[in-house]
Design an enzyme around this catalytic site. Sequence first.
Site, PDB file in Angstrom:
ATOM      1  N   TYR A 117       0.773  -1.134   0.085  1.00  0.00           N
ATOM      2  CA  TYR A 117      -0.038  -0.221  -0.116  1.00  0.00           C
ATOM      3  C   TYR A 117       0.793   1.243   0.040  1.00  0.00           C
ATOM      4  CZ  TYR A 117      -3.988  -2.763   1.131  1.00  0.00           C
ATOM      5  OH  TYR A 117      -4.944  -4.006   0.916  1.00  0.00           O
ATOM      6  N   ASN A 171      -3.691 -13.799   0.324  1.00  0.00           N
ATOM      7  CA  ASN A 171      -3.781 -12.785  -0.916  1.00  0.00           C
ATOM      8  C   ASN A 171      -3.632 -13.997  -2.180  1.00  0.00           C
ATOM      9  OD1 ASN A 171      -3.837 -10.983  -3.102  1.00  0.00           O
ATOM     10  ND2 ASN A 171      -4.309  -9.565  -1.363  1.00  0.00           N
ATOM     11  N   SER A 257     -13.515  -1.728  -1.936  1.00  0.00           N
ATOM     12  CA  SER A 257     -14.008  -1.014  -3.245  1.00  0.00           C
ATOM     13  C   SER A 257     -15.245  -0.852  -3.166  1.00  0.00           C
ATOM     14  CB  SER A 257     -13.490  -1.683  -4.278  1.00  0.00           C
ATOM     15  OG  SER A 257     -13.500  -0.767  -5.652  1.00  0.00           O
ATOM     16  N   LEU A 259     -16.857   1.715  -3.841  1.00  0.00           N
ATOM     17  CA  LEU A 259     -17.217   2.975  -4.733  1.00  0.00           C
ATOM     18  C   LEU A 259     -16.534   2.558  -6.054  1.00  0.00           C
ATOM     19  CD1 LEU A 259     -16.661   5.938  -2.276  1.00  0.00           C
ATOM     20  CD2 LEU A 259     -18.747   4.543  -2.620  1.00  0.00           C
ATOM     21  N   ALA A 260     -16.207   1.486  -6.229  1.00  0.00           N
ATOM     22  CA  ALA A 260     -15.641   0.935  -7.414  1.00  0.00           C
ATOM     23  C   ALA A 260     -14.465   1.951  -8.015  1.00  0.00           C
ATOM     24  CB  ALA A 260     -16.811   0.813  -8.559  1.00  0.00           C
ATOM     25  N   CYS A 261     -13.441   1.942  -7.052  1.00  0.00           N
ATOM     26  CA  CYS A 261     -12.340   2.607  -7.582  1.00  0.00           C
ATOM     27  C   CYS A 261     -12.715   3.986  -7.719  1.00  0.00           C
ATOM     28  CB  CYS A 261     -11.613   2.234  -8.691  1.00  0.00           C
ATOM     29  SG  CYS A 261     -10.942   0.581  -8.582  1.00  0.00           S
ATOM     30  N   LYS A 267     -17.491  11.348  -9.912  1.00  0.00           N
ATOM     31  CA  LYS A 267     -16.818  12.186 -10.551  1.00  0.00           C
ATOM     32  C   LYS A 267     -16.242  12.100 -11.837  1.00  0.00           C
ATOM     33  CE  LYS A 267     -12.669  10.044  -8.517  1.00  0.00           C
ATOM     34  NZ  LYS A 267     -11.613   9.987  -7.583  1.00  0.00           N
TER      35      LYS A 267
END
Length: 380
Positions: A117, A171, A257, A259-261, A267
């Site tokens: 990250y 992962n 995610s 907000l789907a990236c 925006k």
Amino acid sequence: MQVSFACTDHGLKAPRNGEHSKQNATSPNTASQARARFRTVALIARSLGSFTHRYHHNLKESTAKLTGMKYRNLGKSGLRVSCLGLGNFSCLCQVAEQLMTIAYESGVNLFDTAEVYSGGKRSSLVITTKLYWGGKTQTSLSKPGLCLLTLGLKGSLQRMQLEYVDVVFANRTDTNTPMEEIVRAMTHVINQGMAMYWGTSRWSAMEIMEAYSVARQFNLIPPVCEQAEYHFFQREKVETHLPELYHKIGVGVVSWSPLACGIITGKYENGIPESSRASMKPYQWLREKIVSEEGRKQQAKLKELAHIAEKLGCTLPQLAIAWCLRNEGVSSVLLGSSSPSQLTENLGAIQVIPKMTAGIASELDHILGNRPHSKRDYHH
């Protein structure tokens, strides 16, 4: 190695008089043990202000009443986590510290992090190490692989100044590594006291079921949750494949995610802003997705969804996050905010959850037109 940890009640209660251990008694910070614990668990640098009295109380009692934060069991385990968590610390260190502070003060007790990250760069914000099973870094979990796994997690714990993490995630799977070796490795780190539970990330339902079967066959420890992408436009796995695992073997979902990236924020309605993520070279795939025919259809649907959000008195992102939490199998939704104002807005989704009635859910499904077919309805 991807790790998650929860600031659980036991670790946050201030020690009462006479309860300091010998080690604590000789520590130069004996008087601020609770504050030091908070800083360590929340990954916030020393610039954080004084540890107020309200943090000396039970976490749920002191924050839930003030913020409305809800807590759920992680799958069917005994670990209680906030229904909103914080992850993806790829922003500047100073901003990340602000985000951690806001999240914690809002009742968030689940923080998900990994070394990638921050691009593997060390800073005053503590980082951890991620070991991928699959992809470019394929590591067999035989004796050498297990040693690398153990060293990676030990390094994470040392940087976070923790004795253990609550959850360590595997992962992706590695087709070159037998499932038995993966499950034995995760059982090993738990038995060594470095983690309390283990979960999967980006695994298929079949792979998770295989891990559970292997654990039962060899008396090992099965996973308790799966990290999965889940939002308005990505529903199949969480709503069709994972509910059966939740009810049969207790595997919950920590979704990411929501907000789907950034697509669901609206925006990109009038194109791709220069300062947005999709304008950056590493996110060319996101740009292509937005400008595609399917992407334009999604933007049209978001305009309709915005009307429902307005009717409920919330923003579109808040509606999207509350929508994720309507699913009983979702233990927590990870937020990846990049600014304090964005995080504050997203945390406001807690207030929208009671408004997610069956009627509203039906309206959303009608607009989205992508509700998966399943044998049972697992929504609230």
